[in-house]
Design a protein around this motif. Structure first.
Motif, mmCIF file in Angstrom:
data_model
loop_
_atom_site.group_PDB
_atom_site.id
_atom_site.type_symbol
_atom_site.label_atom_id
_atom_site.label_comp_id
_atom_site.label_asym_id
_atom_site.label_seq_id
_atom_site.Cartn_x
_atom_site.Cartn_y
_atom_site.Cartn_z
ATOM 1 N N HIS A 6 42.378 41.607 29.109
ATOM 2 C CA HIS A 6 41.451 40.582 29.511
ATOM 3 C C HIS A 6 41.988 39.803 30.883
ATOM 4 O O HIS A 6 42.901 39.357 30.979
ATOM 5 C CB HIS A 6 41.569 39.593 28.479
ATOM 6 N N HIS A 8 40.557 38.601 34.938
ATOM 7 C CA HIS A 8 39.690 37.804 35.942
ATOM 8 C C HIS A 8 39.702 38.272 37.418
ATOM 9 O O HIS A 8 39.968 37.350 38.265
ATOM 10 C CB HIS A 8 39.427 36.211 35.482
ATOM 11 N N GLU A 92 33.442 36.724 28.746
ATOM 12 C CA GLU A 92 33.793 36.296 27.334
ATOM 13 C C GLU A 92 32.910 35.036 26.957
ATOM 14 O O GLU A 92 32.437 34.275 27.826
ATOM 15 C CB GLU A 92 35.277 35.433 27.769
ATOM 16 N N HIS A 153 40.530 36.616 21.920
ATOM 17 C CA HIS A 153 41.162 36.342 22.931
ATOM 18 C C HIS A 153 42.026 35.322 23.200
ATOM 19 O O HIS A 153 41.749 34.095 22.757
ATOM 20 C CB HIS A 153 40.100 36.605 24.353
ATOM 21 N N ASP A 203 44.863 37.327 30.892
ATOM 22 C CA ASP A 203 43.764 36.318 31.460
ATOM 23 C C ASP A 203 44.009 35.954 32.705
ATOM 24 O O ASP A 203 43.796 34.720 32.999
ATOM 25 C CB ASP A 203 43.814 35.122 30.336
HETATM 26 NI NI NI Z 1 39.450 34.756 30.041
#
Ligand code: NI
Length: 256
Positions: A6, A8, A92, A153, A203
């Motif tokens: 996960h 970004h 997500e 997550h 994340d």
């Molecule tokens: Ni996220």
């Protein structure tokens, strides 16, 4: 060998050095990154990153923060994006009652619509749940999310909730917070989740693990989460990463 389930990397905080960071990840042994979308434009960027880099796979979705921007047309566009190459999940998606950036009723509706889309497309879902545990579980049940499964997550719920989610076919993923001093419950849940249901993630650029808190996060820092989970479960790094790799391949239907 490292995996980040996960990230970004489309975030503007990587605009200055994105290519360099991704190349660094490859050099450090990263074999797979799932880049999660947060709205339509970030989902498009996620797909572009997946096209540019062999190790990156894309998820497309509307984050609960952006739920207020979604309408029926958004879900249709998302459906078209989901058909692109290397899109492996809808995400997500979820609920966020901590920030409440979008009205809760809208967050719920957009979550339900996207679970419907995922079922139609037979894609797993990536769930964001912040201070909304009861409602998330209720919607997952009501919308029959078990048909596609997915991942919780940066899981922050209880052991009981983890069980409920795993019973619906979900994997439980841990991020930087599991390394924080006050993360007693997350560590306890990590100890409870079986090895074949466990995922790890950064994340990034958010949730930088200890001991690097305050700096921008990047996928390579997943090693700190792996170290902590390995310590909790008494598994050496190779064994843990092999399990995470198998779990990632099984859930997202990819050959790593
Ligand atoms: Ni996220």
């Amino acid at each position: 060998m490292l995996i980040d389930t996960h990230a970004h990397l489309d975030d503007k905080r990587f605009d200055g050095d994105r290519e360099q960071i991704i190349n660094q990840c490859v050099e450090e042994g990263m074999v797979c990154i799932i880049n999660a979308g947060s709205n339509l434009s970030s989902s498009v960027k996620s797909i572009a990153l997946a096209a540019d880099y062999p190790i990156i796979y894309a998820a497309v979705g509307i984050h609960p923060h952006d739920a207020a921007t979604a309408d029926q047309n958004t879900i249709e566009v998302l459906g078209a994006l989901a058909a692109k190459k290397k899109v492996v999940a809808i995400g997500e998606i979820g609920l966020d009652y901590h920030y409440d950036f979008s009205p809760r009723e809208l967050q719920k509706q957009v979550l339900a619509d996207q679970i419907g889309l995922a079922r139609e497309l037979k894609l797993p879902i990536i769930i964001h749940d912040r201070e909304s545990h009861r409602d998330v579980v209720e919607i997952l049940k009501k919308e029959k999310a078990r048909e596609v499964g997915g991942v919780m997550h940066c899981f922050s719920g209880s052991r009981e909730m983890a069980k409920e989610c795993m019973d619906m076919g979900f994997y439980i993923s841990f991020a930087g917070p599991v390394t924080f001093d006050n993360a007693k419950r997350a560590r306890e849940v990590a100890g409870y989740v079986p090895e074949d249901r466990l995922l790890i993630e950064t994340d990034c650029p958010y949730l930088t693990p200890a001991p690097l808190r305050g700096r921008r996060n990047y996928p390579g820092n997943v090693k700190y989460i792996a170290d902590e989970i390995g310590r909790i479960k008494g598994l050496d790094n190779d064994r843990l990463m092999e399990s995470v790799l198998n779990n990632t391949g099984r859930l997202f239907n990819i050959d790593i």
